[in-house]
Write an enzyme that holds these catalytic residues in place. Sequence first.
Site, PDB file in Angstrom:
ATOM      1  N   SER A 108       1.153  -0.856  -0.104  1.00 31.16           N
ATOM      2  CA  SER A 108       0.206   0.559   0.188  1.00 31.16           C
ATOM      3  C   SER A 108       0.740   1.332  -0.128  1.00 31.16           C
ATOM      4  O   SER A 108       2.313   1.034   0.468  1.00 31.16           O
ATOM      5  CB  SER A 108      -1.307   0.105   0.735  1.00 31.16           C
ATOM      6  OG  SER A 108      -1.702   1.453   1.455  1.00 31.16           O
ATOM      7  N   TYR A 151      -1.032  -0.885  10.121  1.00 31.01           N
ATOM      8  CA  TYR A 151      -0.780  -0.933   8.578  1.00 31.01           C
ATOM      9  C   TYR A 151       0.805  -0.779   8.741  1.00 31.01           C
ATOM     10  O   TYR A 151       1.073  -1.969   7.467  1.00 31.01           O
ATOM     11  CB  TYR A 151      -1.546  -0.490   8.395  1.00 31.01           C
ATOM     12  CG  TYR A 151      -2.789  -1.033   6.747  1.00 31.01           C
ATOM     13  CD1 TYR A 151      -2.941  -2.024   6.392  1.00 31.01           C
ATOM     14  CD2 TYR A 151      -2.282   0.567   6.109  1.00 31.01           C
ATOM     15  CE1 TYR A 151      -3.070  -1.776   5.072  1.00 31.01           C
ATOM     16  CE2 TYR A 151      -2.232  -0.242   4.802  1.00 31.01           C
ATOM     17  CZ  TYR A 151      -3.020  -1.054   4.147  1.00 31.01           C
ATOM     18  OH  TYR A 151      -2.937  -1.264   3.041  1.00 31.01           O
ATOM     19  N   ALA A 209       3.544  -0.031   9.095  1.00 30.52           N
ATOM     20  CA  ALA A 209       4.588  -1.495   9.509  1.00 30.52           C
ATOM     21  C   ALA A 209       4.125  -2.877   9.206  1.00 30.52           C
ATOM     22  O   ALA A 209       5.512  -3.135   8.251  1.00 30.52           O
ATOM     23  CB  ALA A 209       4.488  -1.157  11.333  1.00 30.52           C
ATOM     24  N   SER A 210       3.224  -3.268   8.434  1.00 29.01           N
ATOM     25  CA  SER A 210       2.888  -4.798   7.990  1.00 29.01           C
ATOM     26  C   SER A 210       3.546  -4.483   6.249  1.00 29.01           C
ATOM     27  O   SER A 210       4.216  -4.837   6.210  1.00 29.01           O
ATOM     28  CB  SER A 210       1.582  -5.384   8.760  1.00 29.01           C
ATOM     29  OG  SER A 210       0.918  -4.568   7.786  1.00 29.01           O
ATOM     30  N   LYS A 211       3.340  -3.208   6.121  1.00 23.16           N
ATOM     31  CA  LYS A 211       3.154  -3.014   4.610  1.00 23.16           C
ATOM     32  C   LYS A 211       4.682  -2.533   4.749  1.00 23.16           C
ATOM     33  O   LYS A 211       5.675  -2.886   3.067  1.00 23.16           O
ATOM     34  CB  LYS A 211       2.036  -2.440   3.786  1.00 23.16           C
ATOM     35  CG  LYS A 211       0.873  -2.516   3.774  1.00 23.16           C
ATOM     36  CD  LYS A 211       0.408  -3.893   3.515  1.00 23.16           C
ATOM     37  CE  LYS A 211      -0.608  -3.671   3.022  1.00 23.16           C
ATOM     38  NZ  LYS A 211      -1.268  -5.146   2.522  1.00 23.16           N
TER      39      LYS A 211
END
Length: 267
Positions: free
Chosen positions: A138, A151, A153-155
Amino acid sequence: MIGKVAIVTGSSRGIGKGIALDLLKAGAKVILNGRNEERLQTTQALLKNTSDDVQYFCCDVTSPEGAKQLIDFAIQSHGRLDILINNVGVSSRGNVVDSDPEVFERVMNSNFMGSVKPTIYALEYLKKTKGSLVFISSVAGIRGLPGLAPYCASKMALRSFAESIRIEESKSGIHVGLIYVGITEIEHNKESISADGSPVVLDDRSGKKAQSISYVSKKVLKNIKRRKFITTLSFVGVLNAFLQPRFPMLVERLIIRSSKKFKEKSK
Ligand SMILES: NC(=O)c1ccc[n+]([C@@H]2O[C@H](COP(=O)([O-])OP(=O)(O)OC[C@H]3O[C@@H](n4cnc5c(N)ncnc54)[C@H](OP(=O)(O)O)[C@@H]3O)[C@@H](O)[C@H]2O)c1
């Protein structure tokens, strides 16, 4: 893409469904995935109007068993795997100060580990076909944004994972792609996770400036055909990707100035 075997994780709805549709149109054999079997059956029936080459495998890709069984299903059904699109993802809303730490674990588990596990089991097969491994990230994965810390951090973690694989597999001929998707239209009742861990239904985006699912899926197919590493979508995404490494403090100031507008848009 004619005859190529593709798995799209999280494809019973939304962007994954759109990518599956375009892969079918391009002549690929597609395996859908999701956790809700009824939804998968509905999507499979809809996509069969385009091509009969669509199957599904119902599992949670964050479990190692589920991820392995998904890859095994493709090999047992077709004897090969050419494309894995790691699309599963959930978003989050809320500032860090208000967050239950478990929200970070849930989001990382879905968006990062839910891509890591299918990838590990798929690599040996993708090496044989010199296939494509694609991660749906994203524009929120380019830099940390307010209200979206888990979100983002995960992407962002997907980026380093993809970079490592590109180097490790540079001689094996695998294509690794990373797509920075901008704000996109969503299917009705899409849920996000709020800071306290409760589900929050996102507003429909019909009146807002959002990319269409079909625009995103066409860009994903183009990334695969051209075997590109990074594809960045949306004006804001391209601008951010350009400015962030060069002028990070300017980007931070711009975000602070527009954070109210930004929060409204990402509701
Ligand atoms: N929409 C946007 O504006 C936007 C912007 C940038 C990036 N993205 C990224 O694009 C991807 C798709 O987003 P979307 O808006 O299309 O999401 P969505 O409408 O919520 O669809 C998510 C899909 O993933 C499945 N899924 C979720 N968790 C799963 C799991 N653990 N195992 C297997 N399947 C799972 C869901 O089905 P079940 O619930 O039945 O499992 C569903 O089919 C995500 O990675 C997201 O971060 C979206």
